[in-house]
Design an enzyme around this catalytic site. Structure first.
Site, PDB file in Angstrom:
ATOM      1  N   ASP A 140     -27.297  15.171  35.903  1.00 44.62           N
ATOM      2  CA  ASP A 140     -27.945  14.136  35.112  1.00 44.62           C
ATOM      3  C   ASP A 140     -27.480  14.133  33.656  1.00 44.62           C
ATOM      4  OD1 ASP A 140     -30.459  12.169  35.267  1.00 44.62           O
ATOM      5  OD2 ASP A 140     -30.513  13.201  33.347  1.00 44.62           O
ATOM      6  N   CYS A 168     -30.414   9.375  35.496  1.00 46.04           N
ATOM      7  CA  CYS A 168     -29.234   9.246  36.355  1.00 46.04           C
ATOM      8  C   CYS A 168     -29.557   9.645  37.795  1.00 46.04           C
ATOM      9  CB  CYS A 168     -28.092  10.091  35.815  1.00 46.04           C
ATOM     10  SG  CYS A 168     -27.532   9.630  34.173  1.00 46.04           S
ATOM     11  N   ASP A 169     -30.253  10.767  37.949  1.00 43.67           N
ATOM     12  CA  ASP A 169     -30.611  11.237  39.286  1.00 43.67           C
ATOM     13  C   ASP A 169     -31.558  10.267  39.989  1.00 43.67           C
ATOM     14  OD1 ASP A 169     -29.130  13.600  39.298  1.00 43.67           O
ATOM     15  OD2 ASP A 169     -30.714  14.738  38.330  1.00 43.67           O
ATOM     16  N   VAL A 170     -32.601   9.850  39.277  1.00 40.83           N
ATOM     17  CA  VAL A 170     -33.601   8.994  39.914  1.00 40.83           C
ATOM     18  C   VAL A 170     -33.019   7.630  40.255  1.00 40.83           C
ATOM     19  CG1 VAL A 170     -35.809   7.823  39.581  1.00 40.83           C
ATOM     20  CG2 VAL A 170     -35.541  10.198  38.865  1.00 40.83           C
ATOM     21  N   GLY A 173     -30.957   7.923  43.298  1.00 40.81           N
ATOM     22  CA  GLY A 173     -31.818   8.021  44.469  1.00 40.81           C
ATOM     23  C   GLY A 173     -32.402   6.687  44.865  1.00 40.81           C
TER      24      GLY A 173
END
Length: 413
Positions: A140, A168-170, A173
């Protein structure tokens, strides 16, 4: 009532946030999710940050409810074969390991679709499955820097700042979840699965849409504007009242006129410097300073009352402990309590989408490492003696119960 994804079977081979967030979302709305973790270590995020009752890290908990968990050694051919049997019966595989990592275990899309042509194989990586950086690792913070998000975050006269949430991660996802559902819809017509390929990079490109458009239109890269919006609108930013901070989010001429009424500055309405968003932005230093001087004279509650009455968006800048006490969160069931057997309960964010006919639910707490190994392997035909033999040889591991985790030497964030 059954959720909209009731009957969907998902296998997750993921760690940290992006992949687990995707499969958790599918599980929240009815999918049966099996999380595959490493023996003895599990998902690295099990060891990140403070935990519930000293045994369950909040980072892990927030993306791993509504899953059953098994512990398997994927480097052992027998372990990889067991997971392949699971995937052969699955609708979806979610993977956010480095590009090519699962191929070594025979779990890449090309091999798996041979025996399960209906499989939807969702890969989430740093840079996507193709291109010169496809095999480069990313997380992230790395991607916030690489994609320029940090260059837009912070005060104009300060350095770049990481955005607080793991955006970035969320976002990756979320994009993966959308991709899976698009592939499911396509499979209704074609009868075939497909590969879903997304990345932290592409999730951020989607979030940067307005900033990229501005760059292409003007040739000038956007810069940090602090709490102000794109372009530095002086009536769309944070201000400090005499007892705390608030934001005013005034973005059109009607709102500006109402703001002038609340601030008792009617002369601004006819001032030629302030007749449009663009002209107000041109004179932003003067206008922002003048508004700040007025706002500083009264407490936050005063301004919230008057701006709300005038129809001008205004909010206190809440801390999270204040946010969770808001009545609106209770009304929308934004928080849920989950029972941890033998320990107590934990509270976490609820389901973000409300469906009137097929609502989602939280049915399972985040699994203990290897908690469901035995029951899942029984479901694909293994006997109790088979499972015991595999466990004795270190191919799989079964539930060891709740215990304070010992952080592995290689587990870091």
């Amino acid at each position: 009532m059954a959720g909209p994804l009731d009957g969907m079977k998902v296998v997750e081979i993921g760690v940290a946030m992006a992949g687990p967030f995707c499969s958790m979302t599918l599980g929240d709305y009815g999918a049966q999710v099996i999380k595959v973790e490493r023996i003895g270590v599990g998902d690295d995020s099990r060891y990140w940050g403070e935990g519930f009752h000293g045994v369950l890290a909040g980072y892990y908990a927030c993306t791993n409810r509504n899953k059953r968990g098994i512990a398997v050694d994927l480097k052992n051919p027998e372990g990889a074969a067991l997971v392949r049997r699971l995937v052969d019966q699955a609708d979806v595989l979610v993977d956010n390991y480095r590009v090519g990592a699962l191929a070594r275990a025979g779990l890449d899309y090309e091999q798996l679709r041979e025996t399960n042509p209906r499989l939807i194989y969702c890969s989430i990586s740093g840079f996507g499955a193709t291109g010169p950086l496809s095999k480069r690792p990313a997380n992230d913070l790395f991607m916030q820097a690489y994609t320029g998000g940090m260059s837009l975050t912070g005060e104009p006269d300060g350095g770049p700042v990481k955005m607080g949430p793991s955006v970035c991660d969320v976002t990756a996802g979320m994009m993966a979840t959308i991709g899976v559902l698009l592939a499911v819809e396509a499979r209704h017509r074609t009868g075939r699965g497909q590969r879903v390929d997304t990345s932290l990079l592409e999730g951020q490109i989607s979030m940067l849409g307005q900033h990229l458009t501005r760059l292409f239109a003007t040739g000038e890269p956007p810069t940090r504007t602090g709490s102000a919006g794109l372009g530095g609108n002086p009536t769309y930013r944070a201000f400090e009242a005499c007892d705390g901070w608030l934001v005013i989010a005034c973005f059109n001429d009607r709102m500006f006129r109402d703001l002038c009424t609340v601030l008792d500055q009617q002369s601004w309405v006819t001032d030629e410097r302030f007749q449009s968003n663009s002209s107000r932005t041109e004179h932003r230093d003067f206008l922002a300073a003048a508004i700040a001087q007025i706002i500083a004279k009264q407490p936050t509650a005063h301004w919230l009352e008057h701006f709300e009455a005038a129809g001008v968006p205004c909010s206190p800048i809440n801390t999270l402990d204040r946010l969770v006490r808001e009545e609106q969160l209770q009304a929308r069931e934004c928080l849920v309590d989950i029972d941890l057997p033998g320990l107590g309960s934990m509270r976490m964010g609820g389901l973000p989408v409300k469906l009137s006919e097929t609502p989602g639910s939280v049915a399972l707490h985040p699994p203990r490492l290897g908690q469901h190994t035995e029951v899942v392997l029984r479901e694909i035909g293994l006997s109790a003696s088979d499972i015991a033999n595999l466990a004795e040889r270190g191919v799989v591991a079964t539930d060891a119960g709740w215990s304070a985790p010992n952080v592995p030497a290689n587990a870091s964030h």
